[in-house]
Scaffold this motif. Structure first.
Motif, mmCIF file in Angstrom:
data_model
loop_
_atom_site.group_PDB
_atom_site.id
_atom_site.type_symbol
_atom_site.label_atom_id
_atom_site.label_comp_id
_atom_site.label_asym_id
_atom_site.label_seq_id
_atom_site.Cartn_x
_atom_site.Cartn_y
_atom_site.Cartn_z
ATOM 1 N N SER A 72 0.818 -1.213 0.000
ATOM 2 C CA SER A 72 0.000 0.000 0.000
ATOM 3 C C SER A 72 0.859 1.273 0.000
ATOM 4 N N ASP A 112 -9.473 -1.087 7.834
ATOM 5 C CA ASP A 112 -8.246 -0.727 8.570
ATOM 6 C C ASP A 112 -7.659 0.621 8.116
ATOM 7 N N PHE A 146 6.525 -5.374 7.800
ATOM 8 C CA PHE A 146 5.747 -6.312 8.620
ATOM 9 C C PHE A 146 4.756 -5.557 9.483
HETATM 10 N N1 UDP Z 1 -0.277 -6.387 6.985
HETATM 11 C C1 UDP Z 1 -0.923 -7.348 7.724
HETATM 12 N N2 UDP Z 1 -2.262 -7.189 7.970
HETATM 13 C C2 UDP Z 1 -2.982 -6.131 7.524
HETATM 14 C C3 UDP Z 1 -2.299 -5.153 6.766
HETATM 15 C C4 UDP Z 1 -0.955 -5.311 6.520
HETATM 16 O O1 UDP Z 1 -0.327 -8.309 8.168
HETATM 17 O O2 UDP Z 1 -4.196 -6.055 7.795
HETATM 18 C C5 UDP Z 1 1.168 -6.530 6.707
HETATM 19 C C6 UDP Z 1 1.442 -6.909 5.263
HETATM 20 O O3 UDP Z 1 1.555 -8.317 5.114
HETATM 21 C C7 UDP Z 1 2.767 -6.244 4.989
HETATM 22 C C8 UDP Z 1 2.761 -5.013 5.909
HETATM 23 O O4 UDP Z 1 1.792 -5.278 6.900
HETATM 24 O O5 UDP Z 1 3.823 -7.092 5.379
HETATM 25 C C9 UDP Z 1 2.459 -3.716 5.193
HETATM 26 O O6 UDP Z 1 1.218 -3.855 4.566
HETATM 27 P P1 UDP Z 1 0.604 -2.868 3.445
HETATM 28 O O7 UDP Z 1 0.057 -1.660 4.107
HETATM 29 O O8 UDP Z 1 1.560 -2.678 2.354
HETATM 30 O O9 UDP Z 1 -0.597 -3.794 3.059
HETATM 31 P P2 UDP Z 1 -1.298 -4.286 1.737
HETATM 32 O O10 UDP Z 1 -2.260 -3.206 1.425
HETATM 33 O O11 UDP Z 1 -0.275 -4.488 0.681
HETATM 34 O O12 UDP Z 1 -1.901 -5.556 2.254
#
Ligand code: UDP
Length: 266
Positions: free
Chosen positions: A109, A138, A185
């Motif tokens: 994200s 979230d 993470f």
């Molecule tokens: N992540 C998670 N649970 C969530 C959102 C994110 O475990 O509800 C972890 C995700 O696996 C990554 C990190 O947090 O390792 C950053 O997540 P990002 O915001 O990039 O989430 P995406 O939108 O790609 O799921």
């Protein structure tokens, strides 16, 4: 008269909570819970659903290993001990409804929100927070939201931030030692009431479900992005992480995934 063995039916365990990848049951002693790891996987806020066969067993082992290493460097965690292949005994804590995201390299994200190229190293580790609420997807929040809505105090957030940076430093080195880049993470923390004091402790799990883990040399993804992005070889990627950490349920010496021959796949 022949002795008849009495069979006592196992009393059903009291379920406390069912999440996307885990279930919580009442523990054997007051103040404990049993954390059960499922094979279910979800992504994009529950829009994509599936199962990753054997994931629960691997995540249980990986998370146990990482929580124990973190305890050794003085990070308080909810982990007590492993119970079986899919379950661990944990301390019951009051979960703080904030997801703490720690990032070293642009991915997911962050790339979408800031128009960054995936794989760009960040100038310094970045901590972000989201409000843990599936119904709202979230949403990203600042520390001020946490204070204004009463989710955490400034003292608690200070402690959480300090733990998050220490965990990042330690885990980055630990994964680097096994040829894995810790890209980002997610952590969750809880409040534990012990010795008439409230403590912040690390809760939930640390596994390829909530970390981005890339093979150092090739960039091969060894985490849930394989499921999110339909990259295939999902189970093997989780097994490879367990194998490199030396916690595979069955010992194996050779690479499960021939990551060395992969070209940088992004
Ligand atoms: N992540 C998670 N649970 C969530 C959102 C994110 O475990 O509800 C972890 C995700 O696996 C990554 C990190 O947090 O390792 C950053 O997540 P990002 O915001 O990039 O989430 P995406 O939108 O790609 O799921």
């Amino acid at each position: 008269m022949q002795f008849q063995r009495k069979i006592f039916p196992m009393s059903p365990r009291k379920p406390i909570y069912e999440g996307k990848a885990k279930q919580l049951f009442e523990g054997p002693e007051p103040g404990t819970l049993i954390q059960h790891f499922k094979d279910d996987a979800t992504a994009f806020n529950n829009v994509k659903k599936g199962t990753i066969s054997g994931k629960g067993v691997l995540n249980n082992r990986i998370s146990e290993f990482l929580m124990l290493r973190l305890q050794e460097i003085g990070i308080p965690t909810h982990f007590i001990r492993s119970l079986n292949m899919r379950e661990q005994l944990v301390k019951a804590v009051q979960i703080i409804p904030i997801e703490v995201l720690v990032r070293n390299v642009a991915a997911g994200s962050l790339c979408k929100r800031f128009g960054l190229e995936e794989g760009k190293p960040l100038g310094q580790p970045l901590i972000e927070y989201t409000y843990k609420k599936d119904a709202l997807g979230d949403p990203f929040i600042s520390e001020e939201h946490a204070f204004a809505f009463g989710w955490a105090t400034p003292q608690e957030i200070d402690e959480i931030r300090m733990y998050a940076f220490r965990i990042n430093d330690y885990l980055s080195g630990l994964f680097m030692g096994v040829g894995i880049r810790l890209v980002d993470f997610k952590l969750e923390f809880g409040r534990l009431f012990e010795n008439e004091r409230e403590h912040i402790v690390l809760a939930d799990e640390i596994s390829p479900d909530n970390c981005r883990l890339w093979d150092f040399k090739t960039g091969y993804k060894l985490d849930k992005d394989r499921f999110r992005q339909d990259l295939g070889e999902i189970e093997d990627a989780y097994r490879e992480v367990a194998r490199r950490l030396g916690v595979m349920p069955q010992e194996s010496d050779s690479n499960i995934i021939p990551v060395a021959k992969e070209t940088k796949k992004k």
